[in-house]
Design a protein around this motif. Structure first.
Motif, PDB file in Angstrom:
ATOM      1  N   GLY A 126      15.006   2.809   6.423  1.00  0.00           N
ATOM      2  CA  GLY A 126      14.940   4.164   5.889  1.00  0.00           C
ATOM      3  C   GLY A 126      13.598   4.774   6.230  1.00  0.00           C
ATOM      4  N   PRO A 127      13.530   6.098   6.128  1.00  0.00           N
ATOM      5  CA  PRO A 127      12.262   6.759   6.429  1.00  0.00           C
ATOM      6  C   PRO A 127      11.195   6.404   5.409  1.00  0.00           C
ATOM      7  N   TYR A 128       9.969   6.277   5.854  1.00  0.00           N
ATOM      8  CA  TYR A 128       8.844   6.122   4.946  1.00  0.00           C
ATOM      9  C   TYR A 128       8.603   7.463   4.253  1.00  0.00           C
ATOM     10  N   ILE A 129       8.406   7.417   2.929  1.00  0.00           N
ATOM     11  CA  ILE A 129       8.140   8.629   2.150  1.00  0.00           C
ATOM     12  C   ILE A 129       6.807   8.437   1.417  1.00  0.00           C
ATOM     13  N   PRO A 130       5.786   9.186   1.784  1.00  0.00           N
ATOM     14  CA  PRO A 130       4.470   8.967   1.165  1.00  0.00           C
ATOM     15  C   PRO A 130       4.505   9.190  -0.342  1.00  0.00           C
ATOM     16  N   LEU A 177      15.518  -9.025   2.176  1.00  0.00           N
ATOM     17  CA  LEU A 177      14.055  -9.100   2.177  1.00  0.00           C
ATOM     18  C   LEU A 177      13.555  -8.381   3.424  1.00  0.00           C
ATOM     19  N   ARG A 178      13.179  -7.131   3.234  1.00  0.00           N
ATOM     20  CA  ARG A 178      12.712  -6.379   4.401  1.00  0.00           C
ATOM     21  C   ARG A 178      11.405  -6.968   4.926  1.00  0.00           C
ATOM     22  N   ILE A 179      11.297  -7.070   6.234  1.00  0.00           N
ATOM     23  CA  ILE A 179      10.043  -7.547   6.820  1.00  0.00           C
ATOM     24  C   ILE A 179       8.991  -6.423   6.779  1.00  0.00           C
ATOM     25  N   GLU A 180       9.454  -5.195   6.619  1.00  0.00           N
ATOM     26  CA  GLU A 180       8.621  -3.967   6.529  1.00  0.00           C
ATOM     27  C   GLU A 180       8.018  -3.577   7.866  1.00  0.00           C
ATOM     28  N   SER A 181       7.482  -4.545   8.608  1.00  0.00           N
ATOM     29  CA  SER A 181       7.173  -4.360  10.031  1.00  0.00           C
ATOM     30  C   SER A 181       7.118  -5.742  10.648  1.00  0.00           C
ATOM     31  N   LEU A 220       0.797  -1.234   0.000  1.00  0.00           N
ATOM     32  CA  LEU A 220       0.000   0.000   0.000  1.00  0.00           C
ATOM     33  C   LEU A 220       0.828   1.282   0.000  1.00  0.00           C
ATOM     34  N   TYR A 221       2.151   1.155   0.247  1.00  0.00           N
ATOM     35  CA  TYR A 221       3.034   2.326   0.322  1.00  0.00           C
ATOM     36  C   TYR A 221       3.860   2.517  -0.943  1.00  0.00           C
ATOM     37  N   CYS A 222       3.921   1.507  -1.809  1.00  0.00           N
ATOM     38  CA  CYS A 222       4.958   1.454  -2.836  1.00  0.00           C
ATOM     39  C   CYS A 222       4.499   2.031  -4.172  1.00  0.00           C
ATOM     40  N   GLY A 223       5.289   2.958  -4.719  1.00  0.00           N
ATOM     41  CA  GLY A 223       4.956   3.631  -5.964  1.00  0.00           C
ATOM     42  C   GLY A 223       4.925   2.718  -7.177  1.00  0.00           C
ATOM     43  N   ILE A 226      21.129  -6.778  -7.098  1.00  0.00           N
ATOM     44  CA  ILE A 226      20.095  -6.787  -8.136  1.00  0.00           C
ATOM     45  C   ILE A 226      18.741  -6.737  -7.449  1.00  0.00           C
ATOM     46  N   GLN A 227      17.973  -5.709  -7.802  1.00  0.00           N
ATOM     47  CA  GLN A 227      16.665  -5.524  -7.188  1.00  0.00           C
ATOM     48  C   GLN A 227      15.606  -5.488  -8.272  1.00  0.00           C
ATOM     49  N   SER A 228      14.426  -6.001  -7.950  1.00  0.00           N
ATOM     50  CA  SER A 228      13.364  -6.005  -8.942  1.00  0.00           C
ATOM     51  C   SER A 228      12.027  -6.116  -8.245  1.00  0.00           C
ATOM     52  N   LEU A 279      10.378   4.639  -9.313  1.00  0.00           N
ATOM     53  CA  LEU A 279      10.183   5.554  -8.195  1.00  0.00           C
ATOM     54  C   LEU A 279       9.265   4.907  -7.153  1.00  0.00           C
ATOM     55  N   ILE A 280       9.883   4.108  -6.300  1.00  0.00           N
ATOM     56  CA  ILE A 280       9.165   3.489  -5.188  1.00  0.00           C
ATOM     57  C   ILE A 280       8.534   4.587  -4.339  1.00  0.00           C
ATOM     58  N   TYR A 281       9.284   5.685  -4.183  1.00  0.00           N
ATOM     59  CA  TYR A 281       8.774   6.881  -3.509  1.00  0.00           C
ATOM     60  C   TYR A 281       9.192   8.083  -4.341  1.00  0.00           C
ATOM     61  N   PRO A 282       8.506   9.224  -4.166  1.00  0.00           N
ATOM     62  CA  PRO A 282       8.796  10.375  -5.046  1.00  0.00           C
ATOM     63  C   PRO A 282      10.154  11.025  -4.758  1.00  0.00           C
ATOM     64  N   VAL A 288      13.086  -2.405   7.884  1.00  0.00           N
ATOM     65  CA  VAL A 288      11.743  -1.806   7.997  1.00  0.00           C
ATOM     66  C   VAL A 288      11.788  -0.365   7.516  1.00  0.00           C
ATOM     67  N   MET A 289      10.599   0.173   7.271  1.00  0.00           N
ATOM     68  CA  MET A 289      10.469   1.607   7.040  1.00  0.00           C
ATOM     69  C   MET A 289      10.166   2.271   8.379  1.00  0.00           C
ATOM     70  N   VAL A 290      10.646   3.496   8.514  1.00  0.00           N
ATOM     71  CA  VAL A 290      10.520   4.196   9.791  1.00  0.00           C
ATOM     72  C   VAL A 290       9.623   5.424   9.602  1.00  0.00           C
TER      73      VAL A 290
HETATM   74  N1  5AD Z   1       8.962   5.033   1.252  1.00  0.00           N
HETATM   75  C1  5AD Z   1      10.101   4.506   1.727  1.00  0.00           C
HETATM   76  N2  5AD Z   1      10.519   3.266   1.458  1.00  0.00           N
HETATM   77  C2  5AD Z   1       9.752   2.520   0.638  1.00  0.00           C
HETATM   78  N3  5AD Z   1       9.890   1.265   0.204  1.00  0.00           N
HETATM   79  C3  5AD Z   1       8.844   0.965  -0.609  1.00  0.00           C
HETATM   80  N4  5AD Z   1       8.023   2.030  -0.692  1.00  0.00           N
HETATM   81  C4  5AD Z   1       8.553   3.007   0.091  1.00  0.00           C
HETATM   82  C5  5AD Z   1       8.168   4.331   0.432  1.00  0.00           C
HETATM   83  N5  5AD Z   1       7.034   4.867  -0.049  1.00  0.00           N
HETATM   84  C6  5AD Z   1      10.975   0.373   0.616  1.00  0.00           C
HETATM   85  C7  5AD Z   1      10.411  -0.934   1.159  1.00  0.00           C
HETATM   86  C8  5AD Z   1      10.935  -1.976   0.209  1.00  0.00           C
HETATM   87  C9  5AD Z   1      12.150  -1.292  -0.389  1.00  0.00           C
HETATM   88  C10 5AD Z   1      12.528  -1.833  -1.723  1.00  0.00           C
HETATM   89  O1  5AD Z   1      11.766   0.053  -0.489  1.00  0.00           O
HETATM   90  O2  5AD Z   1      10.908  -1.154   2.477  1.00  0.00           O
HETATM   91  O3  5AD Z   1      11.302  -3.176   0.844  1.00  0.00           O
END
Ligand code: 5AD
Ligand code: FES
Length: 364
Positions: free
Chosen positions: A231-235, A158-162, A64-67, A102-104, A313-316, A201-203
């Motif tokens: 790393g920080p979560y970026i909406p 493989l991030r657990i994300e939370s 739900l967070y990923c671009g 390598i990421q995909s 662009l996973i995030y902007p 995880v994202m923070v």
């Molecule tokens: N903000 C920050 N990090 C993100 N990721 C995915 N979407 C976002 C976002 N909006 C991170 C996730 C994923 C990694 C590839 O990028 O943690 O595992």
């Protein structure tokens, strides 16, 4: 207990971690200082590089967070050819990076998994296996993980994300493609196969508490992982989670919280590899340096051909999207020297924690 007393404890308990995560100002400064001293004592001032190859943004998932989630129709999908991936790896070798990652987006079909195996063989053939290889290709079966391991990949992210199941389902759809227990099982299977296993995880996510973050750190320690990325979560405006963007901590708070997470984990797991994630630099021009100063020791400069980067662009506003690999190369060297760190070129830069654990197992 005073902050000094907590910082000198051998084993941090959950209450200590929550207390450290809440530090501000001078107390936070002391925490970061202690983490840097610990890093210098155990890992010296070395920084390792992983040349990042974003191979494809085709993804079967809808986090739900990923671009680049499959539900985002605005993204133009691309996949690098085998040759393009191998060219990126050759460039990494030429620049002295020592390792590639390598990421995909996630795909599980046989065409994809076999293709990765072929690419691994080709990268391994460059200068007789000179390059270390990290994969970050999502959830796969143990058989596929093993196939890739045997083909030469030795690290997997493989991030657990939370690590909190309840929060996990607030940031992912609750369905068979986004199953918390499946993700945990994947991490266990990677550890079991013998990968240097990384998670993270994202923070600063919506709904995330200091208690959740403390549990994340205890989760990393409990699994005894070799690498962590936080790393920080970026909406991202084109994602469902964006509707809560006004409920998350400010940019500065997310940055500081990320730095505190890195610093506390450096105290808890002094010899693991920790990446200064690109997301740090995206929200703060000095974010990567700050993460290194707080205890991180790995940087992943982007090697993806520039024409594709806008589509990953996973995030902007992702950092360095317009920079050529050669530009990032000299930029990084100067930036790291400026903060008293040396990049170790032409080395795999394995996790010291992992290497020691392996040696111990051999003698037992
Ligand atoms: N903000 C920050 N990090 C993100 N990721 C995915 N979407 C976002 C976002 N909006 C991170 C996730 C994923 C990694 C590839 O990028 O943690 O595992
Ligand atoms: Fe899950 Fe991109 S959709 S990380």
């Amino acid at each position: 207990m005073t902050l000094e007393e907590i910082l000198s404890k051998d084993l941090l308990e959950k209450a200590d971690i929550v207390r450290l995560l809440a530090t501000q100002g001078e107390e936070m400064r002391l925490l970061l200082k202690k983490a840097m001293e610990t890093k210098f004592a155990r890992l010296d001032n070395h920084v390792h590089l992983r040349g990042l190859i974003e191979m494809s943004n085709v993804c079967r998932k809808s986090c739900l967070y990923c671009g680049v989630r499959s539900g985002n129709a605005k993204v133009e999908r691309y996949t690098l050819t085998d040759d393009e991936v191998v060219e990126c790896a050759k460039l990494a070798h030429k620049l002295g990076y020592g390792s590639v990652a390598i990421q995909s987006g996630e795909r599980n079909d046989r065409e994809f998994t076999d293709r990765i195996t072929r690419i691994l063989h080709r990268i391994k053939a460059i200068d007789n296996g000179a390059l270390g290889i990290t994969l970050s290709l999502g959830e796969q079966t143990p058989e596929v993980y093993r196939q890739w391991f045997e083909a030469g990949a030795h690290r997997y992210l493989l991030r657990i994300e939370s690590s909190t199941e309840e929060l996990y389902y607030k940031i992912h759809p609750h369905d068979e493609r986004h199953d918390f227990h499946q993700r945990l099982a994947c991490i266990d299977s990677l550890l079991d196969i013998g990968y240097q296993t990384g998670t993270g995880v994202m923070v600063g996510l919506p709904f995330q508490t200091l208690d959740n973050l403390a549990d994340d750190l205890l989760f990393f320690k409990g699994k005894d992982v070799a690498m962590v990325g936080m790393g920080p979560y970026i909406p991202h405006p084109d994602t469902p989670l964006y509707q809560y963007a006004d409920q998350i901590p400010s940019v500065e708070e997310r940055m500081n919280l990320t730095l505190k997470m890195i610093a506390i984990l450096r105290l808890m797991m002094p010899e693991i590899n920790m990446v200064a994630a690109t997301a740090n630099q995206t929200i703060d021009p000095m974010g990567r340096e700050k993460a290194i100063m707080a205890g991180a020791n790995v940087i992943m400069p982007n090697l993806t051909p520039n024409e594709y980067r806008e589509d990953y662009l996973i995030y902007p506003d992702k950092a360095c999207v317009g920079d050529k690999p050669e530009e990032c190369f000299s930029c990084l060297d100067i930036r790291m020297k400026a903060i008293g760190h040396d990049i170790l070129y032409n080395a795999w830069g394995d996790s010291v924690a992992f290497t020691k654990k392996n040696e111990k197992n051999q003698y037992n």
